[in-house]
Scaffold this active site. Structure first.
Site, PDB file in Angstrom:
ATOM      1  N   GLU A 103       0.749  -1.224   0.026  1.00  0.00           N
ATOM      2  CA  GLU A 103      -0.101  -0.095  -0.019  1.00  0.00           C
ATOM      3  C   GLU A 103       0.794   1.396   0.087  1.00  0.00           C
ATOM      4  OE1 GLU A 103      -3.969  -1.392   2.402  1.00  0.00           O
ATOM      5  OE2 GLU A 103      -2.135  -1.059   3.601  1.00  0.00           O
ATOM      6  N   ASP A 142     -12.289  -4.670  -2.993  1.00  0.00           N
ATOM      7  CA  ASP A 142     -13.153  -5.787  -2.701  1.00  0.00           C
ATOM      8  C   ASP A 142     -14.616  -5.146  -2.366  1.00  0.00           C
ATOM      9  OD1 ASP A 142     -13.557  -5.927   0.238  1.00  0.00           O
ATOM     10  OD2 ASP A 142     -11.528  -5.652   0.006  1.00  0.00           O
TER      11      ASP A 142
HETATM   12  N1  SAH Z   1      -4.736 -11.214   4.490  1.00  0.00           N
HETATM   13  C1  SAH Z   1      -4.135  -9.873   4.872  1.00  0.00           C
HETATM   14  C2  SAH Z   1      -4.899  -9.390   5.921  1.00  0.00           C
HETATM   15  C3  SAH Z   1      -5.975  -8.493   5.184  1.00  0.00           C
HETATM   16  S1  SAH Z   1      -6.785  -7.537   6.447  1.00  0.00           S
HETATM   17  C4  SAH Z   1      -2.600 -10.578   5.595  1.00  0.00           C
HETATM   18  O1  SAH Z   1      -2.652 -11.480   5.934  1.00  0.00           O
HETATM   19  O2  SAH Z   1      -1.730  -9.593   5.208  1.00  0.00           O
HETATM   20  C5  SAH Z   1      -7.310  -6.300   5.208  1.00  0.00           C
HETATM   21  C6  SAH Z   1      -6.564  -4.960   5.114  1.00  0.00           C
HETATM   22  O3  SAH Z   1      -7.110  -4.258   4.112  1.00  0.00           O
HETATM   23  C7  SAH Z   1      -6.901  -4.278   6.355  1.00  0.00           C
HETATM   24  O4  SAH Z   1      -5.486  -3.356   6.507  1.00  0.00           O
HETATM   25  C8  SAH Z   1      -8.092  -3.278   5.921  1.00  0.00           C
HETATM   26  O5  SAH Z   1      -7.844  -1.941   6.538  1.00  0.00           O
HETATM   27  C9  SAH Z   1      -8.233  -3.298   4.392  1.00  0.00           C
HETATM   28  N2  SAH Z   1      -9.350  -3.913   3.974  1.00  0.00           N
HETATM   29  C10 SAH Z   1      -9.778  -4.035   2.648  1.00  0.00           C
HETATM   30  N3  SAH Z   1     -10.982  -4.761   2.605  1.00  0.00           N
HETATM   31  C11 SAH Z   1     -11.549  -4.816   3.602  1.00  0.00           C
HETATM   32  C12 SAH Z   1     -12.512  -5.436   4.052  1.00  0.00           C
HETATM   33  N4  SAH Z   1     -13.421  -6.076   3.090  1.00  0.00           N
HETATM   34  N5  SAH Z   1     -12.874  -5.332   5.240  1.00  0.00           N
HETATM   35  C13 SAH Z   1     -12.265  -4.888   6.269  1.00  0.00           C
HETATM   36  N6  SAH Z   1     -10.807  -4.188   5.825  1.00  0.00           N
HETATM   37  C14 SAH Z   1     -10.489  -4.334   4.404  1.00  0.00           C
END
Ligand code: SAH
Length: 264
Positions: free
Chosen positions: A21, A224
């Site tokens: 990011e 998403d």
């Molecule tokens: N799989 C990732 C974790 C992702 S958490 C890993 O292991 O590294 C998702 C991240 O993207 C968070 O920082 C949040 O701020 C953002 N995000 C994107 N889509 C999201 C959603 N549908 N719900 C909550 N946060 C989301």
């Protein structure tokens, strides 16, 4: 003794949750002023000047506590002038599509609920649920996003096979959960119909910045739609596109911020 006639500008804190990011920001800083890295609380804080703006760049990691702790360190250990968060989020608003960009005007913690002691979403003892982004920073970020999309949006849309991206401004909601079902996102929509995007850090940073009177702003690219496809869409968007968005938006935003802080 040489006393500078103008005090050096205080740096801007630039924050993301995950390395993708940040786009090319650290590489650009290395190629520009060079980088001095300080490690504190298991995070690396990279200090230097990038695109003309003095910055401290770091990764919060994921979730509200991680984000609040990092914002607090930026304020206390690095004396930042303001904080800008860049990253991805799930789309919640009916017109918000994957590849669009949301600039938060207001942020709220959707999982805060100390009712009946306090109204749902209100931060206990702070008397508010909603935190405003700094109006000037948010406007400058939105302007950078508009220019980025006008210049690079069509090429990005072709790469991910989406419509030409749009920029939205409004409510961003944060909580300690990855929202990934039609039911969960539907519940958020009915409780907070004006919410545009859901993520896991922004409103925590906005709370800390409110408490210390530090201006902040949040920009989120939609990775998403917070439904059953969220996990796969998030992973591929993060790998393929999140960096291009952050690179293009921050480059334009920081060039303007650097000019403004140089003239203060
Ligand atoms: N799989 C990732 C974790 C992702 S958490 C890993 O292991 O590294 C998702 C991240 O993207 C968070 O920082 C949040 O701020 C953002 N995000 C994107 N889509 C999201 C959603 N549908 N719900 C909550 N946060 C989301």
């Amino acid at each position: 003794m040489n006393v500078p006639s103008v005090a050096p500008a205080r740096p801007l804190g630039v924050l993301a949750a995950l390395p993708e990011e940040l786009g090319d920001l650290l590489a650009a800083m290395r190629a520009g002023s060079g980088v001095v890295t300080h490690t504190l609380g298991r995070r690396d804080y990279h200090v230097g000047t990038v695109h003309g703006a003095p910055c401290v760049v770091t990764l919060a990691r994921i979730g509200k506590v991680a984000a609040a702790a990092t914002a607090s360190a930026l304020i206390h250990a690095f004396d930042v002038d303001a904080i800008v968060f860049t990253g991805v989020a799930g789309g919640v608003g009916p017109d918000v599509r994957i590849g669009d960009v949301v600039v938060g005007d207001t942020l709220l913690q959707h999982d805060m609920n100390a009712s009946p002691l306090f109204p749902c979403f209100e931060i206990p003892l702070l008397g508010r649920a909603r935190f405003d982004a700094d109006a000037m920073l948010a406007a400058a970020l939105a302007d950078a996003c508009e220019r980025f999309i006008a210049e690079e949006g069509a090429a990005l849309a072709a790469r991910f096979n989406t419509a030409t991206p749009r920029v939205h401004r409004g409510l961003v909601i944060s909580g300690d959960q990855f929202v990934a079902s039609a039911q969960a996102v539907g519940a958020l929509r009915s409780l907070l119909p004006e919410a545009l995007a859901v993520e896991m850090e922004g409103a925590a940073i906005a709370q800390v910045c409110h408490e210390y009177d530090v201006p902040c702003a949040v920009v989120r690219t939609i990775s998403d739609t917070a439904d059953e496809h969220a996990s796969a869409s998030f992973e591929s968007f993060l790998a393929e596109l999140a960096g291009s968005y952050s690179t293009g938006i921050l480059k334009r935003f920081l060039a303007g911020y650097g000019r403004a802080s140089g003239s203060r």
